[in-house]
Design an enzyme around this catalytic site. Structure first.
Site, mmCIF file in Angstrom:
data_model
loop_
_atom_site.group_PDB
_atom_site.id
_atom_site.type_symbol
_atom_site.label_atom_id
_atom_site.label_comp_id
_atom_site.label_asym_id
_atom_site.label_seq_id
_atom_site.Cartn_x
_atom_site.Cartn_y
_atom_site.Cartn_z
ATOM 1 N N ASP A 176 25.773 42.528 8.592
ATOM 2 C CA ASP A 176 24.661 42.191 9.477
ATOM 3 C C ASP A 176 23.536 43.172 9.154
ATOM 4 O OD1 ASP A 176 22.835 41.879 11.509
ATOM 5 O OD2 ASP A 176 24.256 42.175 13.155
ATOM 6 N N LYS A 229 12.439 41.209 12.621
ATOM 7 C CA LYS A 229 12.107 42.630 12.463
ATOM 8 C C LYS A 229 11.347 42.830 11.151
ATOM 9 C CE LYS A 229 16.341 43.256 14.980
ATOM 10 N NZ LYS A 229 15.904 43.426 16.352
ATOM 11 N N TRP A 268 25.927 45.742 18.646
ATOM 12 C CA TRP A 268 25.932 44.442 17.964
ATOM 13 C C TRP A 268 27.220 44.221 17.203
ATOM 14 C CZ3 TRP A 268 22.766 41.396 20.170
ATOM 15 C CH2 TRP A 268 21.568 41.875 20.681
HETATM 16 N N1 PMP Z 1 22.440 42.303 15.033
HETATM 17 C C1 PMP Z 1 21.568 43.316 15.084
HETATM 18 C C2 PMP Z 1 21.788 44.523 14.220
HETATM 19 C C3 PMP Z 1 20.456 43.247 15.932
HETATM 20 O O1 PMP Z 1 19.588 44.267 15.988
HETATM 21 C C4 PMP Z 1 20.272 42.091 16.737
HETATM 22 C C5 PMP Z 1 19.088 41.912 17.647
HETATM 23 N N2 PMP Z 1 18.278 42.933 17.850
HETATM 24 C C6 PMP Z 1 21.220 41.070 16.641
HETATM 25 C C7 PMP Z 1 22.279 41.203 15.786
HETATM 26 C C8 PMP Z 1 21.074 39.830 17.472
HETATM 27 O O2 PMP Z 1 20.043 39.068 16.968
HETATM 28 P P1 PMP Z 1 19.503 37.744 17.644
HETATM 29 O O3 PMP Z 1 18.789 38.161 18.885
HETATM 30 O O4 PMP Z 1 18.595 37.198 16.583
HETATM 31 O O5 PMP Z 1 20.656 36.861 17.921
#
Ligand code: PMP
Length: 357
Positions: free
Chosen positions: A168, A192, A101
């Protein structure tokens, strides 16, 4: 059979939250209307939004230097919205490339300005947090991912720096007390620890805004969302409501101190079982960087992976297959997961190890 829900997100929510959400779909607090039917500018919804925002600040012990927003788009939108709002075309932002991510965030930021990747753990498949780095003095901000959902690493202490930190926290928000004043921006998808998919929470230190000179489309502009009280356009009403119910639950259960206590208990049980059964299971993540939210590990004998995952399925364990690019096993232990689920899982691991040693 009762399922043990180890999904990585969307994931397990407290039973009481599901019951209250179901009730509110029928009728919200004696309003005669479903929560899905109320206008977002009615006093009913404004009260929901205001309480949710104030609970975020209360749980994080933040004052009026900060604003809370609930926005559409998932955490992925923040990968571009953060640099759009904070990074001038000729300026530099520092990024820690600490997982799948984080590396997506790097890619998006480079569309808006210069990106200095100050630390990466890609050399070892993101199995550790690289904490040895220096940040360019003039950096607009430092971006980190506090918990790497896919690889199972977590920052257990936040770097000391004068540069504003953007985090994040999608997969560990509200799981532990922190000095949240260390951060200038915190963002997280709700699906989550905070509720249903469809909304992001953003916590912004107001003084960081107003420094970029590019025109920002209104819907992407943090300042404009603040001025509109998170009601610039129709917010994801139901997802905000479920976030409110989850925030109330966290507070009623004892807040972030209690969430951390429970997380440590669950994670200690799981990791100590992995370590004790090292003939059968192996975890590649550096011990000091192990995530309390997502434990990633492997079967020592790769041919055991499918039978182990099958056994989990037969025993009502959901969501334990590792991320598609990583493989192995991933056990997510978010706030709402009871210790009992982890205990049942570790018993299964012991059984499997005994039969396959
Ligand atoms: N950042 C992290 C740490 C994640 O775990 C995730 C999704 N699991 C995201 C960003 C992306 O999130 P989204 O699917 O809500 O765009």
């Amino acid at each position: 059979m009762k399922k043990h829900n180890f999904n990585s997100g969307p994931s397990i929510l407290p039973t009481i939250v599901l019951q209250q959400a179901a009730q509110a779909i029928q009728e919200l607090d004696n309003t005669g209307l479903s929560v899905l039917e109320i206008g977002h500018r009615t006093p009913f919804f404004i009260a929901i939004m205001e309480e949710a925002k104030s609970l975020v600040k209360e749980l994080m012990l933040l004052d009026d230097a900060y604003e809370v927003l609930f926005l559409h788009g998932g955490a992925t939108t923040q990968f571009m919205q953060v640099p759009m709002n904070l990074l001038n075309q000729t300026a530099t932002a520092a990024y820690c490339d600490d997982g799948v991510w984080g590396s997506k965030a790097v890619k998006e930021a480079s569309l808006f300005g210069n990106v200095a990747v100050v630390a990466s753990s890609k050399d070892k498949n993101y199995t550790y947090i690289n904490k040895q780095f220096s940040i360019p003095e003039q950096a607009a901000y430092l971006h980190i991912t506090t918990n790497n959902t896919v690889e199972g690493t977590q920052w257990h202490s936040i770097p000391e720096t004068n540069v504003p930190i953007v985090a994040d926290m999608s997969s560990d928000i509200f799981s532990r007390p922190m000095n949240f004043k260390q951060f200038s921006v915190i963002y997280a998808g709700a699906q989550k620890n905070m509720g249903a998919a469809g909304v992001n929470v953003l916590v912004i230190k107001k003084e960081i805004l107003g420094k970029v000179n590019r025109p920002i489309p209104a819907i992407m502009d943090y300042q404009k969302h603040i001025e509109a009280g998170s009601l610039m356009n129709t917010p994801p009403v139901f997802a905000v409501y479920v976030a409110l119910l989850t925030l109330r639950w966290i507070k009623a259960e004892g807040g972030l101190v209690e969430m951390e206590k429970r997380s440590r208990e669950k994670a200690n049980l799981l990791y100590s079982t992995i370590d004790a059964l090292s003939d059968t299971f192996t975890a590649h993540v550096a011990k000091e960087d192990r995530s309390f939210m997502n434990a990633v590990f492997f079967l020592k004998n790769p041919t055991h992976e499918t039978p182990f995952l099958e056994l989990c399925k037969e025993n009502g364990m959901v969501g334990v297959k590792g991320y598609r690019t990583v493989g192995g096993v991933r056990v997510s232990m978010y706030n709402a997961l009871p210790l009992e689920s982890v205990a049942t899982f570790t018993e299964l691991m012991k059984d499997f190890a005994q039969k396959n040693s």
